[in-house]
Design an enzyme around this catalytic site. Structure first.
Site, PDB file in Angstrom:
ATOM      1  CD  GLU A 355      -2.010   1.655   2.972  1.00  0.00           C
ATOM      2  OE1 GLU A 355      -2.216   2.830   3.084  1.00  0.00           O
ATOM      3  OE2 GLU A 355      -2.063   0.653   3.670  1.00  0.00           O
ATOM      4  NE  ARG A 397       4.098   2.337   3.807  1.00  0.00           N
ATOM      5  CZ  ARG A 397       3.417   1.341   3.973  1.00  0.00           C
ATOM      6  NH1 ARG A 397       2.360   0.810   3.458  1.00  0.00           N
ATOM      7  NH2 ARG A 397       3.220   0.786   5.542  1.00  0.00           N
TER       8      ARG A 397
END
Length: 431
Positions: A355, A397
């Site tokens: 995610e 991320r």
């Protein structure tokens, strides 16, 4: 937060929809609490009327021939009894209301009717895949080994400075991190019509209640001990969404919806992670995000969710990062969300999608907690706004994904063309 009138009139429907989250709504307990509160209110009103009537009794007794002193003494005795009963009734009403509030505030949002059933992420539904997965002639490294080999990512220094789950970036890697933030903000403000805002990184408990982090998720927050009501923000969603708290937004202000883009650090205790993702930058106590927040008319919110999700996707496409989009099942939905699209980027070092953004429609759930409304021009009356948000994107991320997808066999990392204007001529990370 839920409308108590809706809970009363549609208790069976509420219970059925909450089962998608594997949550049992105890209808009988709710109704018993609601009845207890009503009875306490009725008792209080009855005693107020009795006190008012007793106060007039002095004159009536005197007309009946009772002396003034005796009349006052009799009425004072009656009033003392009523006051004692009122104290008890008031305490009971407050207790009943608090118990009812606790129950309602602890109920998550109702999933949309078409949300898939399921207890966890294994039941999420894939909506699309974009991009080709990179192929390597060698075993691809994860971002930790890549950053260490380049001498640009240092977890040991961060641990010495603070503790685990922090990182230090050096030189061109730190610049790449900054470039990502600038690229995301420029894209969302220039191409997608968001207004950039700068907000405090510290908020009070009222703001956290408004977006649903309090009271249920207090252990996930960093609380500042010098002030009992201050917390570090877990996401820019909290301060940005609360910009409409206690407001009535005129219809003319909405246009295509209020849209805000905001870069902030985020602070999370990760109390519920139980040792997951302890390696590297996937799950840290401090990280950066560019957050997208929208407030809109209720009739527009489903379309706005698709739009906001596409805005977040455009960053992944611009960076040439393969990803997939999934619709979350009931058991994987966040507390305040009624519908969520997760974007998951491909990480070669883990050989998995992870995610990188959750884009959610909250309906009026947050707005009801914040008392955030708009004036419907047809009725002229205030109604609750709908709120939405999503990461556009989580910067750390995204950096991880760039390192792992852009890695070369010689240890260098190729930077995507979209970031070249922000890197001062640097197109490759090397030792």
């Amino acid at each position: 937060m839920h409308d108590i009138k809706y809970l009363r009139q549609h208790a069976d429907e509420v219970a059925q929809r909450l089962l998608k989250r594997s949550i049992v709504f105890d209808i009988e307990s709710f109704r018993a609490l609601d009845q207890r509160r009503r009875e306490a209110d009725i008792q209080s009103q009855h005693l107020l009327a009795e006190r008012k009537s007793a106060s007039r009794r002095v004159g009536e007794l005197i007309k009946e021939g009772v002396s003034v002193d005796d009349a006052k003494a009799q009425v004072d005795e009656i009033l003392a009894r009523i006051e004692s009963q009122m104290d008890h009734a008031t305490a009971e009403a407050r207790s009943a209301q608090q118990d009812l509030d606790d129950l309602i505030q602890g109920l998550p949002n109702l999933p949309d009717a078409d949300i898939p059933d399921g207890k966890d992420e294994s039941a999420n539904v894939e909506l699309l895949c974009w991009g080709e997965l990179p192929e390597f002639d060698y075993e691809p490294l994860d971002h930790v080994d890549i950053g260490n080999a380049l001498g640009l990512l240092d977890f040991d220094a961060a641990t010495a400075l603070t503790g685990s789950r922090f990182s230090v970036m050096h030189g061109p890697l730190a610049r790449l991190h900054r470039a990502l933030i600038q690229y995301m903000l420029d894209t969302h403000t220039r191409d997608h019509g968001y207004s950039e805002v700068y907000v405090p990184y510290i908020v009070n408990s009222e703001a956290l209640f408004g977006t649903g982090q309090l009271p249920k998720f207090a252990e996930d927050l960093f609380k500042l001990h010098h002030d009992p009501d201050y917390y570090l923000i877990p996401t820019a969603e909290v301060p940005v969404t609360n910009l409409v708290r206690d407001r009535i937004v005129e219809d003319g202000e909405l246009g295509a919806g209020l849209r805000y883009a905001c870069h902030t650090p985020c602070f999370r205790s990760e109390a519920g992670s139980y040792g997951r993702d302890t390696r590297g930058m996937i799950r840290q106590h401090q990280f950066e995000k560019v957050e997208l927040v929208q407030m809109c008319r209720p009739a527009d919110s489903n379309a706005r969710l698709d739009e906001l999700t596409n805005h977040a996707e455009s960053i992944l496409r611009g960076l040439e990062l393969p990803y997939r989009k999934v619709l979350l099942c009931g058991g994987d939905l966040g507390f305040s969300a009624r519908r969520t699209h997760d974007l998951e980027v491909w990480l070669p070092g883990q050989s998995a999608y992870r995610e990188i953004s959750s884009c959610s429609n909250f309906g009026d759930f947050q707005a009801r907690r914040m008392k955030a409304r708009w004036r419907n021009p047809e009725s002229g009356k205030p109604e609750y706004l709908h709120t939405l948000n999503g990461s556009g994107l989580a910067v750390g991320r995204t950096l991880v994904a760039l390192l792992e997808n852009g890695q070369n066999e010689d240890g260098t990392v190729t930077i995507p063309a979209a970031l070249h204007p922000y890197m001062g001529g640097v197109t490759v990370l090397s030792k």
